[in-house]
Design a protein around this motif. Structure first.
Motif, short mmCIF file in Angstrom:
data_model
loop_
_atom_site.label_atom_id
_atom_site.label_comp_id
_atom_site.label_asym_id
_atom_site.label_seq_id
_atom_site.Cartn_x
_atom_site.Cartn_y
_atom_site.Cartn_z
N LEU A 65 -14.91 20.42 -23.94
CA LEU A 65 -14.93 19.05 -24.47
C LEU A 65 -16.25 18.85 -25.21
N SER A 66 -16.17 18.38 -26.45
CA SER A 66 -17.38 18.15 -27.23
C SER A 66 -17.20 16.90 -28.07
N GLY A 67 -18.29 16.49 -28.71
CA GLY A 67 -18.22 15.33 -29.59
C GLY A 67 -19.60 14.86 -29.97
N THR A 68 -19.64 13.68 -30.58
CA THR A 68 -20.89 13.06 -30.98
C THR A 68 -20.91 11.61 -30.52
N VAL A 69 -22.10 11.04 -30.47
CA VAL A 69 -22.26 9.63 -30.16
C VAL A 69 -23.07 9.01 -31.29
N SER A 70 -22.53 7.94 -31.86
CA SER A 70 -23.20 7.25 -32.96
C SER A 70 -23.20 5.75 -32.69
#
Length: 124
Positions: free
Chosen positions: A28-33
């Motif tokens: 599981l991966s991703g970004t936070v903006s």
């Protein structure tokens, strides 16, 4: 010919049990903006397995990215939190064996006590 058959049989005995029965975990991966699109470092992202109650927490790096490299298959609640922002949550995210899922969070500026809940069909 007989030597070749014996060699093949031995090779199958060694390789097959390890690969056939190995459990492949999900990634599981991703970004936070933030709402303007700027990526946020230092955000606490938590993945909690709904069935087992086991939670794993990661911090976003300097580019706002996070990775959980090995989560057991199951249903998860994911949340991203940072002081000064509303907590964002994904509920009932289903992870299967060997699945690679990317989920991005967008945090809204606000009081730390406010929460934003996002519900998705996690068939990504």
């Amino acid at each position: 010919m007989r030597k070749w058959v014996v060699t093949l049989a031995l090779l199958l005995c060694v390789v097959l049990p390890n690969s056939a029965f190995a459990q492949v975990n999900a990634i599981l991966s991703g970004t936070v903006s933030e709402s303007s699109g700027a990526l946020i470092p230092g955000v606490e992202v938590t993945a909690k397995n709904i069935n087992t109650g086991i939670a794993d927490t990661r911090l976003t790096n300097e580019t706002g990215s996070f990775v959980f490299p090995s989560l057991q298959p199951g249903s998860y609640t994911l949340s991203a939190s940072l002081a000064g922002f509303q907590t964002a949550t994904y509920n009932a995210v289903s992870l299967g064996q060997g699945q690679q899922v990317r989920l991005n969070f967008t945090l809204q500026v606000g009081a730390a006590a406010q929460n934003v809940e996002v519900t998705i069909a996690a068939d990504t």
